[in-house]
Design a protein around this motif. Structure first.
Motif, PDB file in Angstrom:
ATOM      1  N   ARG A   8       5.324  -3.685  -0.847  1.00 15.61           N
ATOM      2  CA  ARG A   8       4.261  -3.926   0.125  1.00 15.61           C
ATOM      3  C   ARG A   8       3.734  -2.588   0.626  1.00 15.61           C
ATOM      4  O   ARG A   8       4.505  -1.706   0.976  1.00 15.61           O
ATOM      5  N   HIS A   9       2.410  -2.451   0.641  1.00 19.16           N
ATOM      6  CA  HIS A   9       1.803  -1.218   1.111  1.00 19.16           C
ATOM      7  C   HIS A   9       1.783  -1.163   2.639  1.00 19.16           C
ATOM      8  O   HIS A   9       1.579  -2.174   3.302  1.00 19.16           O
ATOM      9  N   ASP A  10       1.961   0.021   3.167  1.00 18.60           N
ATOM     10  CA  ASP A  10       1.763   0.270   4.590  1.00 18.60           C
ATOM     11  C   ASP A  10       0.275   0.557   4.799  1.00 18.60           C
ATOM     12  O   ASP A  10      -0.256   1.501   4.218  1.00 18.60           O
ATOM     13  N   PRO A  11      -0.434  -0.242   5.607  1.00 20.57           N
ATOM     14  CA  PRO A  11      -1.888  -0.067   5.704  1.00 20.57           C
ATOM     15  C   PRO A  11      -2.306   1.299   6.236  1.00 20.57           C
ATOM     16  O   PRO A  11      -3.323   1.849   5.803  1.00 20.57           O
ATOM     17  N   GLU A  12      -1.529   1.876   7.158  1.00 18.53           N
ATOM     18  CA  GLU A  12      -1.912   3.179   7.695  1.00 18.53           C
ATOM     19  C   GLU A  12      -1.643   4.303   6.693  1.00 18.53           C
ATOM     20  O   GLU A  12      -2.435   5.241   6.571  1.00 18.53           O
ATOM     21  N   LEU A  13      -0.530   4.205   5.974  1.00 19.12           N
ATOM     22  CA  LEU A  13      -0.265   5.217   4.953  1.00 19.12           C
ATOM     23  C   LEU A  13      -1.266   5.114   3.802  1.00 19.12           C
ATOM     24  O   LEU A  13      -1.719   6.128   3.260  1.00 19.12           O
ATOM     25  N   LEU A  14      -1.616   3.885   3.432  1.00 23.70           N
ATOM     26  CA  LEU A  14      -2.610   3.707   2.371  1.00 23.70           C
ATOM     27  C   LEU A  14      -3.973   4.186   2.838  1.00 23.70           C
ATOM     28  O   LEU A  14      -4.724   4.803   2.073  1.00 23.70           O
ATOM     29  N   ALA A  15      -4.304   3.933   4.101  1.00 22.34           N
ATOM     30  CA  ALA A  15      -5.561   4.433   4.656  1.00 22.34           C
ATOM     31  C   ALA A  15      -5.605   5.956   4.608  1.00 22.34           C
ATOM     32  O   ALA A  15      -6.629   6.559   4.262  1.00 22.34           O
ATOM     33  N   ALA A  16      -4.495   6.592   4.959  1.00 24.87           N
ATOM     34  CA  ALA A  16      -4.444   8.053   4.919  1.00 24.87           C
ATOM     35  C   ALA A  16      -4.650   8.570   3.498  1.00 24.87           C
ATOM     36  O   ALA A  16      -5.316   9.589   3.285  1.00 24.87           O
ATOM     37  N   ALA A  17      -4.071   7.868   2.515  1.00 27.48           N
ATOM     38  CA  ALA A  17      -4.232   8.289   1.120  1.00 27.48           C
ATOM     39  C   ALA A  17      -5.679   8.151   0.672  1.00 27.48           C
ATOM     40  O   ALA A  17      -6.239   9.064   0.040  1.00 27.48           O
ATOM     41  N   TYR A  18      -6.306   7.013   0.975  1.00 30.46           N
ATOM     42  CA  TYR A  18      -7.716   6.837   0.611  1.00 30.46           C
ATOM     43  C   TYR A  18      -8.594   7.873   1.315  1.00 30.46           C
ATOM     44  O   TYR A  18      -9.501   8.456   0.713  1.00 30.46           O
ATOM     45  N   ASP A  19      -8.340   8.097   2.591  1.00 25.72           N
ATOM     46  CA  ASP A  19      -9.134   9.059   3.352  1.00 25.72           C
ATOM     47  C   ASP A  19      -9.039  10.448   2.733  1.00 25.72           C
ATOM     48  O   ASP A  19     -10.043  11.153   2.581  1.00 25.72           O
ATOM     49  N   ARG A  20      -7.832  10.833   2.337  1.00 27.67           N
ATOM     50  CA  ARG A  20      -7.646  12.146   1.724  1.00 27.67           C
ATOM     51  C   ARG A  20      -8.383  12.235   0.388  1.00 27.67           C
ATOM     52  O   ARG A  20      -9.008  13.251   0.062  1.00 27.67           O
ATOM     53  N   ILE A  21      -8.322  11.159  -0.394  1.00 30.25           N
ATOM     54  CA  ILE A  21      -9.032  11.145  -1.677  1.00 30.25           C
ATOM     55  C   ILE A  21     -10.528  11.254  -1.460  1.00 30.25           C
ATOM     56  O   ILE A  21     -11.220  12.037  -2.131  1.00 30.25           O
TER      57      ILE A  21
END
Length: 353
Positions: free
Chosen positions: A329-342
């Motif tokens: 299961r993805h952590d929404p805040e960690l995944l958001a941080a990854a997308y934001d960085r990309i």
């Protein structure tokens, strides 16, 4: 904990500016279905105010399958899940998210039907327009984005599966239905949809062509991700759009559908179904990639992309173990941080840069 906090702060600082002026943030389109798409949407709504979900319509199980069989409608379940993921974190958003997820428990015909499925189908019948009805539901929920079906007709997913019958492990047979494909004990070789060359929803095609970023995955690879590539107009839009594209990989293989698949194998089967489709970035969780060099080579050769590794899996007691005991299961805040960085590191196009 000290490594996680700075990333979360960056995401939270970015959110207010995402809603201040029109055109100030990227236009993002996320494609998929089920819980994988929900994970992406829960993350992306934290970093952009211009978000569109394009959802598969091949589900034939559970409440969705029953409504589809009885009324001849699109399966509403994955659309409902996407709308719930776009609900805000305030009391209004979370209350409505719980309401549309609520399933009736009874001894009668309503048993296991989701409230949101019934609401969506009721508005389809009232308005006679899939897109208008979904927009209205989104407005009621205060959804932070728009939800669109990928096709205006319900699709049947069919797969070529080796060893679907355990008694004949070397035989390749045709397996019909998304629910059956997702649970097959055999190895899925390829998938296609019926009717062949289904019509795409025009608004979905337009959203992909007009996007700054397109995100495909994570999700059930053969039953939620690849079906988008089997709709010709949508596949062509993905191939021709000027948007930058992210392919988001799963945290673990899915038992049955992709059991035993490496990250590289996921790329191989996707490239086989859409050989002209290229990506800018393949996003994967560090812990889910046993062979980083192998994935890097496969990403460059098969989909023309770089690889970004980030810790995006949920941690803690609520994590459901996936294949091999890994979190799935993805952590929404960690995944958001990854997308934001990309989005920040790999260039921006459009008026929001």
């Amino acid at each position: 904990m000290s490594g996680r906090t700075p990333r979360l702060r960056r995401v939270r600082r970015f959110v207010p500016s995402a809603r201040t002026t029109k055109g100030a943030t990227p236009k993002v389109v996320a494609l998929g279905g089920g819980m994988g798409l929900s994970a992406s949407l829960a993350a992306l709504r934290r970093i952009t105010g211009d978000l569109t979900a394009v959802v598969t319509v091949a589900d034939d199980g559970g409440s969705s399958g029953r409504l589809r069989d009885e009324l001849g409608v699109l399966p509403p379940g994955d659309l409902r899940k996407a709308l719930a993921a776009l609900c805000g974190d305030d009391d209004w958003g979370q209350t409505w998210a719980r309401v549309i997820r609520h399933r009736f428990q009874s001894e009668g015909e309503l048993h296991d039907h989701a409230v949101g499925n019934l609401l969506i189908v009721a508005l389809w019948e009232q308005l006679g327009d899939h897109v208008q009805a979904l927009d209205l539901v989104g407005k009621l929920l205060g959804a932070h984005g728009r939800v669109l079906p990928m096709s205006a007709v319900p699709l049947e997913l069919q797969a070529q599966v080796r060893g679907h019958d355990p008694a004949r492990p070397d035989d390749v047979s045709t397996v019909r239905g998304q629910a059956t494909v997702a649970l097959t004990p055999g190895e899925v070789q390829s998938v296609h949809v019926v009717p062949e060359e289904p019509p795409a929803v025009p608004e979905a095609v337009a959203a992909v062509r007009d996007a700054d970023w397109v995100v495909l995955g994570p999700g059930s690879w053969f039953s939620s991700v690849i079906p988008h590539l089997l709709v010709p107009e949508l596949r062509e839009a993905l191939e021709e759009t000027k948007a930058r594209k992210v392919l988001s990989l799963n945290l673990a293989p899915q038992p049955g559908e992709t059991d035993g698949f490496s990250p590289q194998r996921h790329l191989e089967v996707l490239a086989r179904h859409a050989p002209k489709l290229a990506f800018d970035v393949v996003l994967a969780d560090r812990a889910a990639v046993p062979d980083i060099d192998g994935l890097t080579v496969a990403a460059k050769q098969l989909v023309g992309s770089e690889v970004e590794l980030a810790a995006v899996a949920a941690q803690g007691d609520d994590v459901r173990p996936g294949a091999g005991g890994a979190p799935d299961r993805h952590d929404p805040e960690l995944l958001a941080a990854a997308y934001d960085r990309i989005f920040r590191m790999h260039g921006r196009i459009g008026p929001w840069r």
